[in-house]
Write a protein that holds these residues in place. Structure first.
Motif, mmCIF file in Angstrom:
data_model
loop_
_atom_site.group_PDB
_atom_site.id
_atom_site.type_symbol
_atom_site.label_atom_id
_atom_site.label_comp_id
_atom_site.label_asym_id
_atom_site.label_seq_id
_atom_site.Cartn_x
_atom_site.Cartn_y
_atom_site.Cartn_z
ATOM 1 N N GLY A 90 -53.666 1.023 -35.655
ATOM 2 C CA GLY A 90 -53.894 1.037 -34.218
ATOM 3 C C GLY A 90 -52.891 1.893 -33.475
ATOM 4 N N HIS A 91 -52.999 1.862 -32.149
ATOM 5 C CA HIS A 91 -52.165 2.710 -31.293
ATOM 6 C C HIS A 91 -50.744 2.171 -31.200
ATOM 7 C CE1 HIS A 91 -55.513 5.158 -29.960
ATOM 8 N NE2 HIS A 91 -56.193 4.062 -29.693
ATOM 9 N N LEU A 92 -49.789 3.057 -31.330
ATOM 10 C CA LEU A 92 -48.390 2.689 -31.141
ATOM 11 C C LEU A 92 -47.971 2.925 -29.699
ATOM 12 C CD1 LEU A 92 -45.563 1.894 -32.132
ATOM 13 C CD2 LEU A 92 -45.212 4.299 -32.775
ATOM 14 N N PHE A 93 -48.335 4.084 -29.159
ATOM 15 C CA PHE A 93 -47.959 4.443 -27.797
ATOM 16 C C PHE A 93 -49.103 4.176 -26.835
ATOM 17 C CE2 PHE A 93 -45.434 7.395 -30.478
ATOM 18 C CZ PHE A 93 -44.172 6.979 -30.095
ATOM 19 N N GLN A 94 -48.751 3.994 -25.588
ATOM 20 C CA GLN A 94 -49.786 3.894 -24.582
ATOM 21 C C GLN A 94 -50.507 5.248 -24.533
ATOM 22 O OE1 GLN A 94 -48.069 3.105 -20.729
ATOM 23 N NE2 GLN A 94 -48.152 5.259 -20.186
ATOM 24 N N ASP A 95 -51.716 5.246 -23.993
ATOM 25 C CA ASP A 95 -52.593 6.400 -24.131
ATOM 26 C C ASP A 95 -51.987 7.704 -23.630
ATOM 27 O OD1 ASP A 95 -54.512 4.847 -25.267
ATOM 28 O OD2 ASP A 95 -55.662 4.545 -23.435
ATOM 29 N N ARG A 96 -51.210 7.644 -22.588
ATOM 30 C CA ARG A 96 -50.733 8.882 -21.977
ATOM 31 C C ARG A 96 -49.270 8.751 -21.572
ATOM 32 N NH1 ARG A 96 -52.759 11.685 -16.370
ATOM 33 N NH2 ARG A 96 -52.844 13.842 -17.088
ATOM 34 N N PHE A 97 -48.469 9.741 -21.945
ATOM 35 C CA PHE A 97 -47.068 9.712 -21.524
ATOM 36 C C PHE A 97 -46.974 10.045 -20.037
ATOM 37 C CE2 PHE A 97 -47.743 14.184 -22.526
ATOM 38 C CZ PHE A 97 -46.999 14.844 -21.564
ATOM 39 N N ARG A 98 -45.881 9.642 -19.424
ATOM 40 C CA ARG A 98 -45.651 9.952 -18.017
ATOM 41 C C ARG A 98 -44.664 11.105 -17.914
ATOM 42 N NH1 ARG A 98 -43.978 4.684 -14.851
ATOM 43 N NH2 ARG A 98 -44.260 6.104 -13.094
ATOM 44 N N SER A 99 -44.828 11.906 -16.885
ATOM 45 C CA SER A 99 -43.919 13.035 -16.709
ATOM 46 C C SER A 99 -43.792 13.385 -15.237
ATOM 47 C CB SER A 99 -44.408 14.261 -17.498
ATOM 48 O OG SER A 99 -45.592 14.795 -16.915
ATOM 49 N N GLU A 100 -42.691 14.037 -14.920
ATOM 50 C CA GLU A 100 -42.509 14.609 -13.591
ATOM 51 C C GLU A 100 -41.909 16.002 -13.773
ATOM 52 O OE1 GLU A 100 -39.631 12.740 -11.087
ATOM 53 O OE2 GLU A 100 -38.207 12.405 -12.714
ATOM 54 N N LYS A 101 -42.303 16.920 -12.940
ATOM 55 C CA LYS A 101 -41.754 18.264 -13.029
ATOM 56 C C LYS A 101 -40.358 18.288 -12.413
ATOM 57 C CE LYS A 101 -44.509 19.554 -9.019
ATOM 58 N NZ LYS A 101 -45.282 20.597 -8.358
ATOM 59 N N VAL A 102 -39.492 19.098 -13.006
ATOM 60 C CA VAL A 102 -38.099 19.201 -12.568
ATOM 61 C C VAL A 102 -37.843 20.672 -12.269
ATOM 62 C CG1 VAL A 102 -35.687 18.802 -13.195
ATOM 63 C CG2 VAL A 102 -37.462 17.233 -14.004
ATOM 64 N N GLU A 103 -37.890 21.025 -11.001
ATOM 65 C CA GLU A 103 -37.848 22.441 -10.626
ATOM 66 C C GLU A 103 -36.582 22.834 -9.875
ATOM 67 O OE1 GLU A 103 -42.658 23.197 -10.297
ATOM 68 O OE2 GLU A 103 -41.549 22.673 -8.483
ATOM 69 N N ASP A 104 -35.681 21.910 -9.681
ATOM 70 C CA ASP A 104 -34.442 22.178 -8.954
ATOM 71 C C ASP A 104 -33.256 21.868 -9.865
ATOM 72 O OD1 ASP A 104 -32.180 20.660 -7.135
ATOM 73 O OD2 ASP A 104 -33.031 22.402 -6.101
ATOM 74 N N LEU A 105 -32.230 22.706 -9.856
ATOM 75 C CA LEU A 105 -31.089 22.527 -10.749
ATOM 76 C C LEU A 105 -30.347 21.225 -10.482
ATOM 77 C CD1 LEU A 105 -29.594 26.143 -10.957
ATOM 78 C CD2 LEU A 105 -31.029 24.955 -12.621
ATOM 79 N N ARG A 106 -30.133 20.893 -9.224
ATOM 80 C CA ARG A 106 -29.444 19.652 -8.899
ATOM 81 C C ARG A 106 -30.269 18.444 -9.336
ATOM 82 N NH1 ARG A 106 -26.643 20.407 -2.898
ATOM 83 N NH2 ARG A 106 -25.263 22.135 -3.463
ATOM 84 N N TYR A 107 -31.564 18.569 -9.194
ATOM 85 C CA TYR A 107 -32.449 17.489 -9.623
ATOM 86 C C TYR A 107 -32.367 17.312 -11.139
ATOM 87 C CZ TYR A 107 -36.604 14.497 -9.346
ATOM 88 O OH TYR A 107 -37.476 13.437 -9.398
ATOM 89 N N ALA A 108 -32.341 18.427 -11.860
ATOM 90 C CA ALA A 108 -32.226 18.363 -13.322
ATOM 91 C C ALA A 108 -30.924 17.686 -13.726
ATOM 92 C CB ALA A 108 -32.298 19.773 -13.914
ATOM 93 N N LEU A 109 -29.865 17.981 -13.018
ATOM 94 C CA LEU A 109 -28.565 17.382 -13.319
ATOM 95 C C LEU A 109 -28.600 15.871 -13.073
ATOM 96 C CD1 LEU A 109 -25.623 17.859 -14.110
ATOM 97 C CD2 LEU A 109 -25.127 18.337 -11.702
ATOM 98 N N ALA A 110 -29.198 15.476 -11.964
ATOM 99 C CA ALA A 110 -29.280 14.051 -11.648
ATOM 100 C C ALA A 110 -30.189 13.316 -12.628
ATOM 101 C CB ALA A 110 -29.780 13.859 -10.215
ATOM 102 N N VAL A 111 -31.273 13.953 -13.069
ATOM 103 C CA VAL A 111 -32.167 13.340 -14.058
ATOM 104 C C VAL A 111 -31.419 13.129 -15.379
ATOM 105 C CG1 VAL A 111 -34.212 13.692 -15.496
ATOM 106 C CG2 VAL A 111 -34.319 14.148 -13.044
ATOM 107 N N THR A 112 -30.595 14.102 -15.755
ATOM 108 C CA THR A 112 -29.795 13.968 -16.980
ATOM 109 C C THR A 112 -28.906 12.739 -16.900
ATOM 110 O OG1 THR A 112 -29.794 16.373 -17.290
ATOM 111 C CG2 THR A 112 -28.123 15.107 -18.479
ATOM 112 N N ARG A 113 -28.241 12.554 -15.765
ATOM 113 C CA ARG A 113 -27.393 11.371 -15.575
ATOM 114 C C ARG A 113 -28.229 10.094 -15.617
ATOM 115 N NH1 ARG A 113 -23.941 11.085 -10.169
ATOM 116 N NH2 ARG A 113 -26.031 10.967 -9.245
ATOM 117 N N TYR A 114 -29.374 10.115 -14.966
ATOM 118 C CA TYR A 114 -30.264 8.946 -14.946
ATOM 119 C C TYR A 114 -30.683 8.553 -16.362
ATOM 120 C CZ TYR A 114 -34.556 6.273 -14.093
ATOM 121 O OH TYR A 114 -35.539 5.314 -14.101
#
Length: 259
Positions: free
Chosen positions: A95-119
């Motif tokens: 059977g299925h291990l993962f839920q049907d679809r992964f979630r994602s958000e686009k990261v288009e700003d450098l500061r945002y990418a840095l904060a996501v890394t910390r998160y």
């Protein structure tokens, strides 16, 4: 209701969360986690993808990736199928291990990418599992601090550290200060708030309440139906992982999982 079309990032960078179906654990052992990270490395090399951050929790994981020769949707599908095949073979499940679809958000700003890394790195801290992000072995944090992470060649830390290139005494020290700074960052939210993990002592108390008159050493010798009934109740205890419960009860994780 039809699914919405996944939003494309202009620079190909995404924050991704992949979780187990029905909130189930997808990692039961260090071997499982090594297998997933090696699978990620395999497709990183194959598609020339960049991996900026990761964190493997028990029932979900976070990634910060930049697309290579394949779309994020296709490469995540390949990674998910490959790991699920290993998991089903290892634990004799179907059977299925993962839920049907992964979630994602686009990261288009450098500061945002840095904060996501910390998160991503602070996930285990905010879940109450460790005191400092580098205490969690299954994230990219240690690589940013100049320590080795496995597998070798998976982390592309230059993209993030470049943002601290002029910092003193060093980019790594400046990143560490930022990475451990208290914050209320909220990005692509987890699927459910992580429960604080109980210590073995606390877990044993909860398990004994479930077992009643049955002593812990007796569980493995109970008739199958009675044993599985108790194991299913143990698996529902908040804050106790299946691997932890199996260790306390002296049974195999596979036996507990299949109960």
């Amino acid at each position: 209701m039809p699914r919405g079309k996944r939003k494309k990032s202009r620079n190909g960078i995404y924050h991704v969360i992949l979780r187990g179906a029905n909130k189930q654990e997808i990692f039961h052992s260090d071997e499982d986690r090594h297998r997933f990270l090696n699978t990620l490395l395999k497709y990183k090399i194959r598609t020339e993808m960049q991996v900026y951050a990761w964190c493997l929790m028990d029932n979900h994981l976070h990634l910060l990736l930049k697309e290579g020769d394949e779309s994020i949707s296709l490469v995540m599908k390949r990674i998910g199928i490959s790991y699920a095949q290993y998991y089903n073979w290892m634990y004799r499940t179907t059977g299925h291990l993962f839920q049907d679809r992964f979630r994602s958000e686009k990261v288009e700003d450098l500061r945002y990418a840095l904060a996501v890394t910390r998160y991503i790195h602070q996930n285990p801290v905010k879940a109450g599992m460790v005191q400092s992000p580098d205490e969690w072995e299954w994230s990219s944090c240690r690589g940013y601090y100049g320590r080795s992470v496995s597998p070798s060649g998976l982390l592309n830390e230059g993209f993030v550290l470049e943002m601290f290139s002029e910092s003193k005494p060093s980019p790594r020290e400046a990143f560490r200060e930022f990475n451990e700074r208290s914050n209320d960052d909220q990005f692509l939210k987890p699927f459910e708030k992580e429960k604080k993990r109980l210590s073995d002592k606390e877990a044993r108390v909860e398990i004994l309440q479930i077992l009643g008159a049955v002593a812990i050493p007796q569980v493995k010798s109970l008739p199958r139906e009675e044993r599985n009934y108790l194991l299913r109740k143990v698996k529902k205890i908040d804050g106790v992982s299946q691997r932890q419960a199996a260790r306390i009860l002296g049974v195999s994780p596979n036996l507990l999982f299949k109960a």
